[in-house]
Motif scaffolding. Structure first.
Motif, PDB file in Angstrom:
ATOM      1  N   PRO A   1      19.206 -17.777  26.612  1.00 48.33           N
ATOM      2  CA  PRO A   1      19.127 -17.585  27.960  1.00 48.33           C
ATOM      3  C   PRO A   1      20.158 -16.604  28.516  1.00 48.33           C
ATOM      4  O   PRO A   1      21.203 -16.115  27.719  1.00 48.33           O
ATOM      5  CB  PRO A   1      19.403 -19.116  28.597  1.00 48.33           C
ATOM      6  N   SER A   2      20.058 -15.966  29.653  1.00 50.57           N
ATOM      7  CA  SER A   2      20.952 -14.916  30.040  1.00 50.57           C
ATOM      8  C   SER A   2      22.318 -15.271  29.975  1.00 50.57           C
ATOM      9  O   SER A   2      22.802 -16.373  29.907  1.00 50.57           O
ATOM     10  CB  SER A   2      20.322 -14.373  31.343  1.00 50.57           C
ATOM     11  N   THR A   3      23.146 -14.227  29.974  1.00 53.00           N
ATOM     12  CA  THR A   3      24.731 -14.589  30.070  1.00 53.00           C
ATOM     13  C   THR A   3      25.058 -15.129  31.529  1.00 53.00           C
ATOM     14  O   THR A   3      26.085 -15.700  31.534  1.00 53.00           O
ATOM     15  CB  THR A   3      25.290 -13.003  30.043  1.00 53.00           C
ATOM     16  N   HIS A   4      24.018 -15.180  32.342  1.00 47.04           N
ATOM     17  CA  HIS A   4      24.327 -15.730  33.563  1.00 47.04           C
ATOM     18  C   HIS A   4      23.775 -17.184  33.578  1.00 47.04           C
ATOM     19  O   HIS A   4      23.986 -17.945  34.354  1.00 47.04           O
ATOM     20  CB  HIS A   4      23.673 -15.043  34.832  1.00 47.04           C
ATOM     21  N   GLY A   5      23.504 -17.693  32.174  1.00 52.22           N
ATOM     22  CA  GLY A   5      23.307 -19.279  32.134  1.00 52.22           C
ATOM     23  C   GLY A   5      21.860 -19.569  32.717  1.00 52.22           C
ATOM     24  O   GLY A   5      21.859 -20.750  33.001  1.00 52.22           O
ATOM     25  N   VAL A   6      20.856 -18.761  32.956  1.00 49.17           N
ATOM     26  CA  VAL A   6      19.619 -19.264  33.157  1.00 49.17           C
ATOM     27  C   VAL A   6      18.481 -18.710  32.201  1.00 49.17           C
ATOM     28  O   VAL A   6      18.565 -17.817  31.500  1.00 49.17           O
ATOM     29  CB  VAL A   6      19.274 -18.729  34.736  1.00 49.17           C
ATOM     30  N   TYR A   7      17.492 -19.615  31.924  1.00 44.80           N
ATOM     31  CA  TYR A   7      16.395 -19.045  31.429  1.00 44.80           C
ATOM     32  C   TYR A   7      15.321 -18.066  32.340  1.00 44.80           C
ATOM     33  O   TYR A   7      14.546 -18.540  33.267  1.00 44.80           O
ATOM     34  CB  TYR A   7      15.325 -20.383  31.094  1.00 44.80           C
ATOM     35  N   GLU A   8      15.282 -17.005  31.642  1.00 38.94           N
ATOM     36  CA  GLU A   8      14.799 -15.979  32.697  1.00 38.94           C
ATOM     37  C   GLU A   8      12.980 -16.095  32.620  1.00 38.94           C
ATOM     38  O   GLU A   8      12.599 -16.167  31.468  1.00 38.94           O
ATOM     39  CB  GLU A   8      14.948 -14.358  32.210  1.00 38.94           C
ATOM     40  N   GLU A   9      12.396 -16.096  33.540  1.00 40.06           N
ATOM     41  CA  GLU A   9      10.938 -16.449  33.793  1.00 40.06           C
ATOM     42  C   GLU A   9      10.080 -15.178  32.984  1.00 40.06           C
ATOM     43  O   GLU A   9       9.154 -15.619  32.231  1.00 40.06           O
ATOM     44  CB  GLU A   9      10.302 -16.502  34.890  1.00 40.06           C
ATOM     45  N   SER A  10      10.712 -14.086  32.934  1.00 34.51           N
ATOM     46  CA  SER A  10      10.033 -13.002  32.743  1.00 34.51           C
ATOM     47  C   SER A  10      10.142 -12.396  30.944  1.00 34.51           C
ATOM     48  O   SER A  10       9.926 -11.276  30.988  1.00 34.51           O
ATOM     49  CB  SER A  10      10.197 -11.728  33.506  1.00 34.51           C
TER      50      SER A  10
ATOM     51  N   PRO B   1      10.806 -22.483  31.045  1.00 34.87           N
ATOM     52  CA  PRO B   1       9.427 -21.650  31.260  1.00 34.87           C
ATOM     53  C   PRO B   1       8.475 -22.284  30.268  1.00 34.87           C
ATOM     54  O   PRO B   1       8.793 -22.215  28.968  1.00 34.87           O
ATOM     55  CB  PRO B   1       9.737 -20.442  31.371  1.00 34.87           C
ATOM     56  N   ASN B   2       7.610 -22.963  30.688  1.00 33.04           N
ATOM     57  CA  ASN B   2       6.457 -23.285  29.872  1.00 33.04           C
ATOM     58  C   ASN B   2       5.979 -22.369  28.756  1.00 33.04           C
ATOM     59  O   ASN B   2       5.675 -22.788  27.607  1.00 33.04           O
ATOM     60  CB  ASN B   2       5.235 -24.125  30.692  1.00 33.04           C
ATOM     61  N   LYS B   3       5.990 -20.962  29.329  1.00 30.52           N
ATOM     62  CA  LYS B   3       4.999 -20.049  28.200  1.00 30.52           C
ATOM     63  C   LYS B   3       6.184 -19.964  26.988  1.00 30.52           C
ATOM     64  O   LYS B   3       5.579 -19.076  26.178  1.00 30.52           O
ATOM     65  CB  LYS B   3       4.808 -18.781  28.987  1.00 30.52           C
ATOM     66  N   ILE B   4       7.311 -20.278  27.190  1.00 24.93           N
ATOM     67  CA  ILE B   4       8.072 -20.217  25.916  1.00 24.93           C
ATOM     68  C   ILE B   4       8.693 -21.320  25.300  1.00 24.93           C
ATOM     69  O   ILE B   4       9.210 -21.376  24.303  1.00 24.93           O
ATOM     70  CB  ILE B   4       9.519 -19.403  26.313  1.00 24.93           C
TER      71      ILE B   4
ATOM     72  N   GLN C   1      18.290 -23.075  22.753  1.00 27.91           N
ATOM     73  CA  GLN C   1      16.974 -22.884  22.607  1.00 27.91           C
ATOM     74  C   GLN C   1      16.567 -23.719  21.287  1.00 27.91           C
ATOM     75  O   GLN C   1      15.436 -23.918  21.226  1.00 27.91           O
ATOM     76  CB  GLN C   1      17.016 -21.419  21.782  1.00 27.91           C
ATOM     77  N   VAL C   2      17.477 -23.976  20.362  1.00 27.42           N
ATOM     78  CA  VAL C   2      17.151 -24.777  19.003  1.00 27.42           C
ATOM     79  C   VAL C   2      16.043 -25.846  19.111  1.00 27.42           C
ATOM     80  O   VAL C   2      16.508 -26.927  19.953  1.00 27.42           O
ATOM     81  CB  VAL C   2      18.420 -25.261  18.236  1.00 27.42           C
ATOM     82  N   GLY C   3      14.878 -25.780  18.449  1.00 27.51           N
ATOM     83  CA  GLY C   3      14.141 -27.079  18.618  1.00 27.51           C
ATOM     84  C   GLY C   3      13.084 -27.102  20.139  1.00 27.51           C
ATOM     85  O   GLY C   3      12.104 -27.788  19.951  1.00 27.51           O
ATOM     86  N   ILE C   4      13.284 -26.097  21.163  1.00 26.00           N
ATOM     87  CA  ILE C   4      12.494 -26.093  21.997  1.00 26.00           C
ATOM     88  C   ILE C   4      11.889 -24.767  22.315  1.00 26.00           C
ATOM     89  O   ILE C   4      10.860 -24.747  22.921  1.00 26.00           O
ATOM     90  CB  ILE C   4      13.286 -26.507  23.104  1.00 26.00           C
ATOM     91  N   THR C   5      12.465 -23.786  21.897  1.00 28.15           N
ATOM     92  CA  THR C   5      11.949 -22.394  21.929  1.00 28.15           C
ATOM     93  C   THR C   5      12.589 -21.492  20.893  1.00 28.15           C
ATOM     94  O   THR C   5      13.411 -21.846  20.066  1.00 28.15           O
ATOM     95  CB  THR C   5      12.275 -21.668  23.269  1.00 28.15           C
TER      96      THR C   5
END
Length: 958
Positions: free
Chosen positions: A654-663, A48-51, A688-692
């Motif tokens: 990211p969630s334990t389900h392997g996705v970046y949650e938008e919210s 997600p762009n906002k993170i 996450q490292v280096g991108i969020t």
């Protein structure tokens, strides 16, 4: 920013391409397969762009391996290697070089994973079983665990266990020996505060005079006294209290086993059996109890079972993953052990055998007695009347002179506030050092007659006969068969050959990030300047360690977007606990100590609710939606419902389900609106490292798994390091240490680990990792982790349903393959597929977590396209085999899947309705490069019904 093509690498950036698996051509090939033009486009479609971070992280650029080693070598040179006689649970050992080179420095041992797939982990399981047998023999108890994190946290676990099993249910008081090690007392105070226990202190003999549910007695105590346990233990038990003994493993070679005197629990550090001090860790604690308490014991137990051919086999028994089964009702949040270090301890005992250990223990004791006699002859007053290896001197009148002489001689002694000076001898003590210690303490410039004194002390008994061991130890053949280096080397190799590790193949474990542990990262760990430093050495002697740790903490703070980091927690679960304590103390500082509700998504790691329970929180589970995201409406409703008492939310990203949650930002804002704090589990920081960063998203505290994201190896199930990062308002509530005060947090804060910097001995691994990758390489690694995961996900999606995807049908660094439809249609289970992967030369991905009947797969950035393809082809081939079961070509109850894994033993009498090639060599090329599981599928039910957690009798091996 670094060019995505990486075509022109400077010397300083060469390591980046060594760390990541895919080269430029492979990267372009995978991007093309995904219909993408660049890694940046992958990020745009996935994160997600906002993170997204707007600029690169502010850490140094990449360094070459040679440059990084030189730089960390400069830090090492700033540590002064004084000879430490401080003791207090930490001693200078002699690590046998055959063990140092072939275990501690061997990736065949240190890159293996926790033995959840026992058929390909029989070597380390046998080693840990040997550790348990060693513990049982020396403690005199009936049952031992596979190790805990350190002595102090083992004491805390003993206290919690005592409360669970004590028959004195009305009492909320726990007795602590006033002569227990201060770091143990420190951790006990921290744990007791949040359990609501009242600690009572006094001399060990005073324990029976209190109405307590349990007690801990130090044996031998910090002054060196050998306490007679018999009456203390029986007196406690007469009052329905649990007697726990903190024991010194080397002294137990000579002293009567606490179990013989009736102890209920015995624990301690095994460090002095060959494990370097390493500024305080990692070290394996031993823990033993009575058979009747087996289901209350914390941690893991290795047990003996049988395989499908009724051959003996080893497996993890009972408490394998209690946290994921019982969650907030778990008795402990311990989810790991110190396997690599426990292995070293076991091998140390195997190499020396009972006679060798007796020689070592007797020599330590005799040297102590010689020094005690020499000092007494000189008029020096000893505080303790009996001793094994420790002397305490009354130095109220000449303390400063003694310490000045010690400084001149470059030795460290133990200093008590009362004016007493202590010293502990160890395996490495030389006769020359005895002379030096005599001169330093007595002020006499002459020498002592060692031979005359030796003859004299052998006729004097400083330990009461009732406290001496009168039975044999370590009679099992394993401790009596491998004493030459040739035999020991072959024994170690024999066990190593039974285990699959990263030296064989990728280990694509979702949520566990089994990435490259580069050789250059590992090299400094065994340097003397890092490995031989005592955790309580004066700070002016450890400047290099401190600078390295402070720099690493600073880098981690920048990477996570937090304001401070502490490396004290020595596992991920300990990090969770420390983070939650910081949150609770923050609420208390604002007169909101009533806030005790912890919201946790249903997909969370099982340690999350277990840690919350330990921090005296009440857990409320939040639902997830069909896409695997936190159900925002359910979260909102529950946050509003408990608003006045909301302490925190624990969430993984990211969630334990392997996705970046938008919210995620909205989730953090919602919790803050209701007065709560956000704890972000750092298990998935590799995405996450280096991108969020957690800080950017709005969370307040996170733990990091340095043994996952930051390259410290798993070691077959430990060591782990779980530092926490916090926002500025939580800094005052980070753990401190009573023995070595930390300046980065509030004075008086309790400790969560025995050593002030936790498992500092392996921190050079993560320092080297960050230094060699630099800001460019860290970000690039994350992008390649996403690329590898999405490429593999897309390859597999043509054959298996993918349970969850995020934006643009992309995943983060891992994916979940849903096997439930296959099971429903064919009867082939997720276990069958996991075991079948062994025949293809792979360790199974994470099975049935976070969703039962699934495999969670994480290829990491370190795996090449060729290896990813090999794994994908194995999974596709298995799907084709499943089709043969579905069509009836293969019987549903006698096929390569349900019979997997196949072993060389099967070849001796092949009686299956499919060929040897179909069963044992399912893909071409295995004929000359085959990893064989040692045993066939292990019977877990048999193992639980016939619990045996010690080394089998010799005839059982036949």
């Amino acid at each position: 920013m670094m060019k995505e093509t990486l075509n022109e690498l400077s010397n300083s950036q060469e390591f980046i391409q060594r760390h990541v698996g895919p080269d430029v051509k492979e990267t372009e090939q995978m991007l093309k397969y995904l219909g993408l033009s660049s890694l940046d486009e992958l990020l745009e479609q996935t994160v997600p762009n906002k993170i997204r971070l707007e600029q690169e992280i502010n850490i140094p650029s990449a360094r070459s391996e040679q440059s990084a080693l030189a730089d960390i070598g400069e830090y090492a040179s700033q540590n002064e290697s004084f000879r430490s006689f401080i003791g207090m649970g930490y001693y200078t050992p002699k690590t046998p070089t055959v063990i140092l080179r072939n275990v501690l420095e061997n990736p065949g041992w240190y890159t293996a994973y926790t033995p959840y797939q026992p058929e390909i982990a029989q070597g380390r399981l046998e080693a840990i079983l040997t550790f348990q047998q060693l513990t049982i023999d020396l403690t005199g108890m009936e049952l031992a665990s596979a190790s805990l994190l350190d002595e102090a946290t083992a004491a805390a676990e003993a206290m919690a266990m005592a409360k669970r099993v004590s028959k004195n249910k009305k009492s909320n008081q726990f007795f602590v020996d006033e002569n227990a090690f201060p770091q143990t007392v420190d951790v006990l105070k921290t744990r007791a505060e949040h359990y609501g226990f009242e600690l009572v202190f006094g001399h060990a003999t005073d324990a029976v005079n209190h109405d307590v549910f349990g007690a801990i007695i130090q044996y031998t105590d910090k002054s060196g006294e050998v306490v007679d346990l018999q009456n203390i233990i029986s007196g406690l038990q007469d009052k329905k209290a649990v007697a726990a003994v903190a024991a010194d493993i080397m002294s137990l070679v000579l002293l009567k086993a606490p179990g013989e005197m009736g102890a209920d629990i015995v624990f301690g550090s095994s460090q002095r059996f060959g494990v370097p001090i390493g500024f305080g860790g990692p070290h394996a604690a031993f823990f033993a109890t009575k058979e009747k308490h087996k289901r209350a014991m914390p941690g893991r137990i290795i047990g003996v079972s049988i395989d499908s051919n009724e051959r003996q086999a080893y497996r993890m028994a009972m408490q394998t993953r209690e946290q994921h089964i019982r969650r907030e009702k778990a008795t402990s949040n311990i989810c790991t052990a110190q396997v690599l270090l426990a292995n070293i301890v076991a091998f140390y005992a195997v190499y020396h055998g009972p006679d060798g250990l007796k020689r070592i223990a007797n020599r330590i004791h005799r040297q102590t007695a010689i020094l005690a006699q020499a000092l007494s002859n000189k008029g020096v007053k000893l505080v303790n009347e009996s001793y094994f290896d420790t002397l305490t001197i009354d130095a109220q009148n000449n303390k400063e002179e003694v310490l000045a002489r010690a400084q001149q001689a470059k030795i460290n002694l133990r200093i008590d506030a009362s004016g007493q000076i202590g010293l502990s001898l160890d395996e490495a003590t030389t006769n020359e050092e005895l002379q030096t210690l005599y001169q330093v303490i007595s002020g006499d410039t002459g020498t002592i007659d060692l031979e005359t004194l030796d003859q004299k002390v052998q006729s004097n008994q400083v330990i009461g006969a009732s406290s001496l061991r009168n039975n044999e130890i370590l009679q099992h053949p394993v401790f009596n068969s491998h004493h030459s280096e040739t035999e020991m080397l072959r024994f170690l190799k024999h066990l190593e050959n039974k285990d699959l590790s990263l030296t064989h193949s990728m280990i694509a474990l979702g949520s566990c990030t089994m990435k490259l542990n580069a050789t250059s990262e590992m090299i400094p760990v065994t340097w003397k300047e890092f490995g031989s430093i005592h955790p309580f050495a004066p700070s002016e002697q450890t400047l290099g360690y401190q600078k390295m740790i402070e720099e690493l903490e600073g880098w981690l703070a920048e990477i996570t977007g937090y304001d401070a980091v502490t490396v004290q927690p020595n596992s991920g679960a300990q990090g969770e606990y420390a983070g939650l304590l910081a949150i609770q103390k923050y609420h208390e500082s604002r007169n909101e100590g009533h806030r005790n509700i912890c919201l946790i998504p249903s997909s969370a790691h099982g340690t999350n609710p277990a840690s919350a329970q330990m921090a005296n929180m009440k857990v409320v589970i939040v639902n997830c939606d069909e896409q695997g995201n936190v159900d925002f409406d359910d979260l909102k409703a529950k946050a509003e419902e408990v608003s006045d008492n909301l302490s925190c939310l624990m969430i993984t990203y990211p969630s334990t389900h392997g996705v970046y949650e938008e919210s995620i930002k909205d989730i953090c804002n919602l919790i803050h609106e209701h007065g709560g704090q956000v704890y972000m589990d750092g298990a998935n920081m590799n995405a996450q490292v280096g991108i969020t960063s957690p800080g950017l998203m709005g969370s307040d505290v996170s733990h990091l798994n340095l043994h996952k994201t930051f390259a410290i190896p798993h070691g077959g199930g430990g060591p782990g390091v779980g530092p926490i990062g916090v926002k500025e308002h939580l800094i005052p509530f980070l753990p401190n240490h009573s023995v070595r005060e930390l300046t980065s947090t509030t004075k008086g804060n309790g400790a969560v680990s025995a050593a002030p910097y936790g498992s500092a001995g392996v921190l050079p691994v993560s320092w080297m990792y960050v230094a060699m990758l630099g800001k460019e390489g860290l970000a690039h690694s994350t992008k390649i982790a996403l690329l590898n995961a999405n490429y593999l996900t897309t390859r597999l999606s043509e054959h298996y349903p993918i349970l969850y995807t995020g934006r643009n049908d992309k995943v983060a660094h891992e994916c979940i393959v849903d096997l439930r439809p296959i099971k429903a249609e064919t009867g082939v289970t997720e276990v069958d597929i996991a075991k079948r992967l062994m025949d293809y030369g792979f360790h199974a991905p994470t099975m049935s977590f976070p969703v039962a009947g699934t495999l969670m797969i994480e290829p990491t950035e370190s795996e090449s396209l060729a290896e990813i393809e090999r794994f994908a082809n194995a999974m596709i081939s298995i799907k084709q085999e499943i089709e043969k079961v579905r069509s009836g070509e293969w019987s549903s109850d006698n096929n390569p899947l349900c019979n997997a894994p196949h072993t060389q033993f099967d070849l001796l009498n092949w009686n299956k309705p499919y060929s040897i090639k179909e069963g044992a060599y399912p893909v071409d090329g295995q004929e000359d490069n085959k990893f064989w599981p040692t045993v066939n599928r292990i019977d877990d039910v048999y193992g639980d019904r016939n619990l045996m957690c010690a080394c089998p009798a010799p005839e059982d091996y036949r």
